[in-house]
Design a protein around this motif. Structure first.
Motif, mmCIF file in Angstrom:
data_model
loop_
_atom_site.group_PDB
_atom_site.id
_atom_site.type_symbol
_atom_site.label_atom_id
_atom_site.label_comp_id
_atom_site.label_asym_id
_atom_site.label_seq_id
_atom_site.Cartn_x
_atom_site.Cartn_y
_atom_site.Cartn_z
ATOM 1 N N UNK A 284 0.851 -1.194 0.000
ATOM 2 C CA UNK A 284 0.000 0.000 0.000
ATOM 3 C C UNK A 284 0.886 1.242 0.000
ATOM 4 N N UNK A 285 0.589 2.139 -0.951
ATOM 5 C CA UNK A 285 1.395 3.340 -1.153
ATOM 6 C C UNK A 285 0.502 4.583 -1.078
ATOM 7 N N UNK A 286 0.586 5.359 0.002
ATOM 8 C CA UNK A 286 -0.170 6.616 0.062
ATOM 9 C C UNK A 286 0.441 7.655 -0.889
ATOM 10 N N UNK A 313 -2.495 2.239 -4.523
ATOM 11 C CA UNK A 313 -2.240 3.621 -4.119
ATOM 12 C C UNK A 313 -3.480 4.218 -3.468
ATOM 13 N N UNK A 314 -3.242 5.084 -2.480
ATOM 14 C CA UNK A 314 -4.334 5.778 -1.800
ATOM 15 C C UNK A 314 -4.174 7.277 -2.028
ATOM 16 N N UNK A 315 -5.022 7.819 -2.901
ATOM 17 C CA UNK A 315 -4.949 9.228 -3.259
ATOM 18 C C UNK A 315 -5.219 10.111 -2.042
ATOM 19 N N UNK A 316 -4.419 11.174 -1.931
ATOM 20 C CA UNK A 316 -4.628 12.172 -0.898
ATOM 21 C C UNK A 316 -4.190 11.776 0.492
ATOM 22 N N UNK A 334 -9.036 0.748 3.178
ATOM 23 C CA UNK A 334 -7.862 -0.099 3.405
ATOM 24 C C UNK A 334 -8.273 -1.459 3.969
ATOM 25 N N UNK A 335 -9.196 -1.469 4.910
ATOM 26 C CA UNK A 335 -9.681 -2.736 5.459
ATOM 27 C C UNK A 335 -10.279 -3.595 4.350
#
Length: 346
Positions: A284-286, A313-316, A334-335
């Protein structure tokens, strides 16, 4: 802020030498201070950290603390959901907390809340493990302790008659996952590559997957995102300035960020071609993480080596968003991502 002190062997060697009074060499967030004589002081009051104030008590999860390494007085917190069908076996998620190898414990409310959510919503048996912290115990101490967790788990799987009751009743040892955030993500890679190369035996337990949340890797050559954060200086809280300091505290004295404990591709690291049994991995990449370029490079190299790795990827979001806001919308997603991976794999 009250402080507790501990003395390292280096400090003991210099005690009574008649030298000038010790001075502060490194002050990390006011939580950990390293003095010139090797003494380390730790804050008993952690209010300087962004801790959450409330952890819901109504989740259908029970938990207890278990000693996994009596020699070093190391514990883990075991969680299991109470709402699953009787006799149903659940995957086991072995979780290692973040804190750049210098700060943290499963007892901190943020990590406790995250483990509660993972146990309830995957669902899974979650083992949230503590490990020795630097600079009192520099790397590879944390990696060694993580291996001890899995050695303990292997014994639990091999000797069901003498295993912990909760594990005997609820754990599916054929579906064990290693997971961690930040430094814990670094540890998760270490466990996966050690096991994948045959250097860490787990049978009859099986390592089914590896979950790395914004893994804390380093290297001497700056990535673009690291260089931009460095130029921003101390104003970038979870940035290069802080991470450089924590690497100085965590790595062996005199080591650079190209030490194999920091850089998974440095000389001395387990060669990827030897890790044939590296399990499927979720990374996981913020988007706003200072380490995003390094994490993307890690995933690209792993894929080039033929490993099954998914990057999400997690935007913001920034480094540690699940820890800082375990009940936010991004953490909800994410969960769901982790649940899909644990249930279905890659």
């Amino acid at each position: 802020m009250s402080l507790s002190s501990s003395t390292t062997p280096a400090a003991a060697a210099s005690a009574g030498s008649g030298s000038e009074p010790p001075r502060v060499v490194e002050d990390c967030l006011g939580v950990v201070q390293l003095l010139s004589d090797g003494t380390v002081t730790r804050a008993a009051d952690l209010s300087a950290l962004p801790l959450i104030s409330d952890v819901p008590s109504d989740l259908p999860v029970q938990w207890k603390d278990v000693v996994y390494d009596a020699t070093h007085s190391l514990r883990l917190r075991m969680y299991r959901p109470t709402s699953t069908s009787e006799g149903k076996k659940l995957p086991v998620l072995v979780y290692f907390h973040g804190g750049s190898f210098c700060i943290g414990s499963f007892e901190i409310p943020n990590f406790h809340a995250g483990a509660l959510r993972l146990a309830a919503e995957l669902p899974a048996v979650v083992l949230s493990a503590d490990y020795r912290l630097a600079p009192e115990h520099r790397l590879p101490a944390a990696h060694d302790d993580a291996e001890s967790v899995f050695s303990w788990l292997r014994i639990q799987a091999a000797e069901p008659a003498g295993a912990d009751t909760w594990l005997a009743e609820s754990a599916d040892f054929d579906r064990v996952f290693v997971c961690g955030d930040s430094a814990g993500g670094n540890i998760a890679h270490h466990i996966a590559v050690k096991h994948g190369s045959g250097r860490l035996a787990l049978a009859p337990a099986r390592l089914a997957g590896c979950v790395m949340l914004w893994p804390y890797f380093g290297g001497e050559e700056r990535t673009p995102s690291e260089a931009a954060s460095r130029d921003a200086g101390a104003g970038d809280f979870m940035g290069t300035v802080l991470f450089d300091q924590m690497w100085r505290l965590a790595l062996p004295v005199g080591a650079t960020r190209d030490h194999q404990a920091a850089n998974p591709f440095a000389p001395g690291s387990v060669p990827l071609h030897e890790a044939d049994a590296f399990p499927p991995a979720l990374v996981v990449e913020p988007e706003k993480d200072v380490l995003r370029d390094r994490v993307a490079d890690y995933v690209a190299r792993m894929k080039a080596a033929g490993k099954r790795v998914e990057l999400v990827a997690f935007a913001g979001q920034g480094h540690g968003f699940f820890v800082f806001e375990p009940w936010g919308e991004a953490s909800d997603e994410l969960i769901r991502v982790i649940r899909r991976f644990v249930r279905c794999g890659l």
